[in-house]
Design an enzyme around this catalytic site. Structure first.
Site, PDB file in Angstrom:
ATOM      1  N   SER A 141       0.848  -1.198   0.000  1.00  0.00           N
ATOM      2  CA  SER A 141       0.000   0.000   0.000  1.00  0.00           C
ATOM      3  C   SER A 141       0.879   1.241   0.000  1.00  0.00           C
ATOM      4  CB  SER A 141      -0.893   0.026   1.242  1.00  0.00           C
ATOM      5  OG  SER A 141      -1.569   1.276   1.326  1.00  0.00           O
ATOM      6  N   TYR A 154      -2.327  -0.028  10.179  1.00  0.00           N
ATOM      7  CA  TYR A 154      -2.431  -0.584   8.822  1.00  0.00           C
ATOM      8  C   TYR A 154      -1.189  -0.190   8.034  1.00  0.00           C
ATOM      9  CZ  TYR A 154      -4.119  -1.125   4.007  1.00  0.00           C
ATOM     10  OH  TYR A 154      -4.239  -1.471   2.675  1.00  0.00           O
TER      11      TYR A 154
HETATM   12  N1  LIG Z   1      -8.717  -0.663  -1.756  1.00  0.00           N
HETATM   13  C1  LIG Z   1      -7.705   0.153  -1.508  1.00  0.00           C
HETATM   14  O1  LIG Z   1      -7.835   1.392  -1.523  1.00  0.00           O
HETATM   15  C2  LIG Z   1      -6.332  -0.426  -1.243  1.00  0.00           C
HETATM   16  C3  LIG Z   1      -5.240   0.466  -1.276  1.00  0.00           C
HETATM   17  C4  LIG Z   1      -3.967  -0.026  -1.039  1.00  0.00           C
HETATM   18  C5  LIG Z   1      -3.789  -1.376  -0.777  1.00  0.00           C
HETATM   19  N2  LIG Z   1      -4.866  -2.220  -0.737  1.00  0.00           N
HETATM   20  C6  LIG Z   1      -4.599  -3.629  -0.467  1.00  0.00           C
HETATM   21  O2  LIG Z   1      -5.075  -4.388  -1.547  1.00  0.00           O
HETATM   22  C7  LIG Z   1      -5.395  -5.713  -1.087  1.00  0.00           C
HETATM   23  C8  LIG Z   1      -6.785  -6.064  -1.578  1.00  0.00           C
HETATM   24  O3  LIG Z   1      -7.722  -5.186  -0.974  1.00  0.00           O
HETATM   25  P1  LIG Z   1      -9.098  -4.804  -1.668  1.00  0.00           P
HETATM   26  O4  LIG Z   1      -9.163  -3.350  -1.753  1.00  0.00           O
HETATM   27  O5  LIG Z   1      -9.291  -5.644  -2.872  1.00  0.00           O
HETATM   28  O6  LIG Z   1     -10.098  -5.230  -0.471  1.00  0.00           O
HETATM   29  P2  LIG Z   1     -11.334  -6.224  -0.434  1.00  0.00           P
HETATM   30  O7  LIG Z   1     -11.840  -6.100   0.952  1.00  0.00           O
HETATM   31  O8  LIG Z   1     -12.222  -5.976  -1.579  1.00  0.00           O
HETATM   32  O9  LIG Z   1     -10.645  -7.666  -0.631  1.00  0.00           O
HETATM   33  C9  LIG Z   1      -9.850  -8.252   0.355  1.00  0.00           C
HETATM   34  C10 LIG Z   1     -10.092  -9.755   0.327  1.00  0.00           C
HETATM   35  O10 LIG Z   1      -9.238 -10.364   1.316  1.00  0.00           O
HETATM   36  C11 LIG Z   1      -9.989 -11.370   1.936  1.00  0.00           C
HETATM   37  N3  LIG Z   1      -9.456 -11.687   3.260  1.00  0.00           N
HETATM   38  C12 LIG Z   1      -9.474 -10.920   4.370  1.00  0.00           C
HETATM   39  N4  LIG Z   1      -8.927 -11.590   5.388  1.00  0.00           N
HETATM   40  C13 LIG Z   1      -8.548 -12.793   4.923  1.00  0.00           C
HETATM   41  C14 LIG Z   1      -7.943 -13.925   5.509  1.00  0.00           C
HETATM   42  N5  LIG Z   1      -7.621 -13.963   6.814  1.00  0.00           N
HETATM   43  N6  LIG Z   1      -7.692 -15.005   4.722  1.00  0.00           N
HETATM   44  C15 LIG Z   1      -8.043 -14.997   3.422  1.00  0.00           C
HETATM   45  N7  LIG Z   1      -8.637 -13.958   2.814  1.00  0.00           N
HETATM   46  C16 LIG Z   1      -8.890 -12.866   3.567  1.00  0.00           C
HETATM   47  C17 LIG Z   1     -11.402 -10.821   2.034  1.00  0.00           C
HETATM   48  O11 LIG Z   1     -12.370 -11.834   2.258  1.00  0.00           O
HETATM   49  C18 LIG Z   1     -11.538 -10.135   0.679  1.00  0.00           C
HETATM   50  O12 LIG Z   1     -12.058 -11.032  -0.290  1.00  0.00           O
HETATM   51  C19 LIG Z   1      -5.290  -5.652   0.429  1.00  0.00           C
HETATM   52  O13 LIG Z   1      -4.049  -6.244   0.815  1.00  0.00           O
HETATM   53  C20 LIG Z   1      -5.315  -4.191   0.751  1.00  0.00           C
HETATM   54  O14 LIG Z   1      -4.652  -3.899   1.954  1.00  0.00           O
HETATM   55  C21 LIG Z   1      -6.130  -1.778  -0.980  1.00  0.00           C
END
Ligand SMILES: NC(=O)c1ccc[n+]([C@@H]2O[C@H](COP(=O)([O-])OP(=O)(O)OC[C@H]3O[C@@H](n4cnc5c(N)ncnc54)[C@H](O)[C@@H]3O)[C@@H](O)[C@H]2O)c1
Length: 255
Positions: A141, A154
């Protein structure tokens, strides 16, 4: 030869988009997620059903990861790529954060990718051939590079992930495995947009929002860069953290 990828967090957001892109490009994809796979039109297309498997897996739990990989090994003797997208966000100013939320972020965002990578490496080694190294891509991130008030733990978990990825890249170089991290800014996924989700009001957390490029990222903006890290063009790139943030962290702006 069909290439095989394992994607954690493949049921939603960025991970789901990566799964869809891999399937469209002819990969076999395994999704590991605590949430069930979407079966409606927003999930992977039924035309790719033979090439797609979803396994219930908690990436923070070693036994759950072991069980998932035993199922993968029953059908795939090697994997070519691992993408760790599963992640959780719990917001709050540092003095207000709940210890159980801190444990969760450390377990899912740092220990999870380590547990999954540790279990995947023997299969990735089999998928690595000279000039075509196997790949690991972590979703970090931008907050791990430029942290925000309201999501300090985070940000710390993502900064730690970036560091682990660099060390892994060097430790796994001899095995022919490349390790890179994609660091998105705000992306329009349920993590940020779900009104019942954790990024709620009153925590001090502000998503980056609009970037200098004039919009918030879509999951495909991140998936494209992940696909670059899985492709031939990145064969000599390892140990990098690549921001995919529309320039958000490049300079402070008064806009
Ligand atoms: N959305 C944003 O703005 C953003 C920005 C920077 C980084 N990220 C990172 O991108 C990645 C994906 O996030 P996203 O935005 O797609 O979120 P999201 O919530 O849409 O998807 C995250 C997925 O991870 C799964 N998950 C959570 N805990 C888990 C566990 N213990 N075991 C297995 N699966 C698990 C959830 O069920 C979900 O399907 C994450 O690592 C997040 O930190 C997101």
């Amino acid at each position: 030869m069909t290439r095989t990828a394992v994607v954690t967090g493949g049921a939603s957001g960025i991970g789901l988009q990566i799964v869809k892109r891999l399937l469209a490009d002819g990969w076999r994809a395994w999704s590991l997620d605590i949430s069930p796979a979407l079966s409606d039109s927003t999930g992977p297309s039924s035309e790719h059903a033979e090439m797609f498997n979803h396994l219930a897996c908690d990436v923070s739990d070693a036994a759950s990861v072991q069980a998932a990989f035993e199922q993968i090994e029953n059908q795939s003797e090697r994997i070519d790529a691992l993408i760790c997208s599963a992640g959780v966000l719990r917001t709050g100013r540092l003095m207000d954060q709940l210890p159980e939320h801190i444990d969760m972020m450390m377990d899912v965002n740092i220990k999870g990718p380590w547990l999954v990578t540790r279990r995947a490496v023997p299969l990735l080694k089999k998928g690595s051939i000279p000039r075509q190294p196997a790949r690991v891509v972590f979703i970090g991130s931008i907050s791990g590079i430029r942290p925000k008030v309201g999501s300090g733990f985070y940000a710390a978990s993502k900064a730690a992930l970036h560091v682990l990825a660099g060390v892994l890249a060097v430790e796994l170089a001899d095995a022919g495995i490349l390790v890179n991290t994609v660091a998105p800014g705000s992306v329009a996924t349920p993590m940020l947009s779900d009104p019942s989700g954790p990024a709620g009001a009153g925590t001090g957390f502000q998503p980056s929002g609009m970037s200098p490029l004039g919009r918030i990222a879509e999951p495909d903006d991140v998936a494209d860069v992940v696909l670059f890290f899985l492709g031939e063009s990145s064969r000599y790139v390892t140990g990098t953290v690549l921001p995919v943030d529309g320039g958000t962290r490049a300079a402070f702006s008064s806009k």
